[in-house]
Enzyme design. Structure first.
Site, PDB file in Angstrom:
ATOM      1  N   ARG A 207       0.782  -1.445  -0.001  1.00  0.00           N
ATOM      2  CA  ARG A 207       0.093  -0.161   0.057  1.00  0.00           C
ATOM      3  C   ARG A 207       0.855   1.348  -0.469  1.00  0.00           C
ATOM      4  O   ARG A 207       1.317   1.665   1.063  1.00  0.00           O
ATOM      5  CB  ARG A 207      -1.278   0.151   0.727  1.00  0.00           C
ATOM      6  CG  ARG A 207      -2.240   1.238   1.277  1.00  0.00           C
ATOM      7  CD  ARG A 207      -2.304   1.021   2.291  1.00  0.00           C
ATOM      8  NE  ARG A 207      -4.031   2.221   2.286  1.00  0.00           N
ATOM      9  CZ  ARG A 207      -3.765   3.498   2.711  1.00  0.00           C
ATOM     10  NH1 ARG A 207      -2.306   3.179   3.092  1.00  0.00           N
ATOM     11  NH2 ARG A 207      -4.347   4.342   2.939  1.00  0.00           N
TER      12      ARG A 207
ATOM     13  N   SER B 156     -12.477  -2.867   0.393  1.00  0.00           N
ATOM     14  CA  SER B 156     -12.602  -2.325   1.991  1.00  0.00           C
ATOM     15  C   SER B 156     -14.220  -1.775   2.121  1.00  0.00           C
ATOM     16  O   SER B 156     -14.336  -0.796   1.839  1.00  0.00           O
ATOM     17  CB  SER B 156     -11.783  -1.183   2.643  1.00  0.00           C
ATOM     18  OG  SER B 156     -10.854  -1.121   2.252  1.00  0.00           O
TER      19      SER B 156
ATOM     20  N   LYS C 199      -4.312   5.756   7.512  1.00  0.00           N
ATOM     21  CA  LYS C 199      -4.600   5.739   6.440  1.00  0.00           C
ATOM     22  C   LYS C 199      -6.190   7.439   6.844  1.00  0.00           C
ATOM     23  O   LYS C 199      -6.606   7.883   7.748  1.00  0.00           O
ATOM     24  CB  LYS C 199      -5.890   5.270   6.382  1.00  0.00           C
ATOM     25  CG  LYS C 199      -6.693   5.178   5.253  1.00  0.00           C
ATOM     26  CD  LYS C 199      -7.170   3.656   5.046  1.00  0.00           C
ATOM     27  CE  LYS C 199      -8.032   3.899   3.594  1.00  0.00           C
ATOM     28  NZ  LYS C 199      -9.391   2.066   3.634  1.00  0.00           N
TER      29      LYS C 199
END
Lengths: 213, 213
Positions: A41, A110, A139
């Protein structure tokens, strides 16, 4: 036939949290502790840098049979032949991603709300990442924390396996698995640890202990 | 066989510069003035938003036979079936992009230095975008301006057609084409214009006049 995968201890990378040692070395050390799946990520990373990191990760993960999943960038996944893709609600829609990667690659999505458990997505994804369980600095723009009750509700409603994500630490292994998660997705508790192998091993041991009871 | 394309008046989008009317309406008006190629460039845009804008652009461009090229995100291009991809030096390497999009789609590459004219790239790209001619606020982290002399040197050395980019305005049509460019890539001078159709028509007229002499 989907590539076999095990959500138990799902490591999500973070360039910043990996520090000066870098993502590839941090992952290399973490897998010594029993990581079962890795997601690259790197939302700020450019395509070329992501391709290079993904290729380096594949070199250390393939010999151990640990699948590599790419967050968001389907093109990076296709370029390096990664094992799957993970998308969020504002990324390319799951059905389009499935058409691009074909039937065998792993596809994750997600989910933060029950309203996001929609038929078109669920018919093409192999698992969902549910959270954030806790608020997290990893995040930005994340949904509000849903806690273990929120996790339990989504796990009960989901036809596909669920991995818990968002501020998850070793002491959350029992409540997460008890809430119905098939595993835990970890960022900072492993990638930012002084000893990623020991941190991963701590999770692994707790997961095994929970399952043995 | 590559999809036919004409670099003459190559419009590059910018979400911010398009203002409240949005990119799709700005492009819709600009094509009335003779745009020959459109590139969706949205480095801050998430995948889903880019897919939606690209699909809307295809609806207005396809009936007119104007190709749509996607900047950087090969996956967005594949998802919507766009006509090509444009990559920069820090994006996924051109050879990997070519493998993903196949032999027929248009592939462009940004080049600022002669050292970037390398054989592996040039054997797979259909054109190069050369610049920045002038400094521009549109692209952060751009290379230093190369001017029309730099453009002429790269155009002479390139085996594929060259489009000039970076701070290019209508009064630069003659020096850009005289330097060997096959066309001009325009961002703000069209997309931020009060009347994008009139701005594009001004470029078109000057390009036609240059070629008639």
């Amino acid at each position: 036939m989907t590539i076999p995968f095990d959500l138990s201890l799902y490591l999500v990378t973070d360039e910043q949290l990996a520090g000066p040692r870098g993502v590839v070395e941090a992952v290399g050390r973490a897998i010594e502790g029993g990581v079962t799946l890795v997601q690259l990520r790197d939302p700020k990373g450019k395509g070329r840098a992501q391709v290079e990191i993904a290729a380096a990760l594949l070199q250390i993960l393939r010999p151990r049979g640990i699948p590599l999943i790419i967050n968001d960038r389907v093109d990076v996944a296709l370029a390096v032949g990664a094992d799957g893709v993970h998308v969020g609600q504002s990324d390319i829609p799951a059905a389009m991603v499935r058409r691009m990667i074909g039937p065998d690659k792993i596809l994750g999505l997600s989910v933060s709300y029950a309203s996001e458990l929609t038929a078109p997505d669920l018919s093409v994804v192999d698992y969902i990442g549910v959270g954030p369980i806790y608020a997290t600095a990893t995040k930005t723009n994340a949904a509000p924390p849903i806690g273990f009750d929120g996790l339990a509700a989504l796990a009960a409603a989901s036809p596909v396996p669920v991995v818990a994500i968002g501020g998850v630490k070793a002491e959350h292994v029992v409540p997460a698995l008890a809430a119905g998660a098939a595993g835990l997705a970890i960022v900072s508790a492993i990638i930012a640890a002084d000893d990623p192998a020991a941190a991963a091993a701590d999770f692994s041991t707790r997961i095994a202990r929970f399952r043995a009871t």
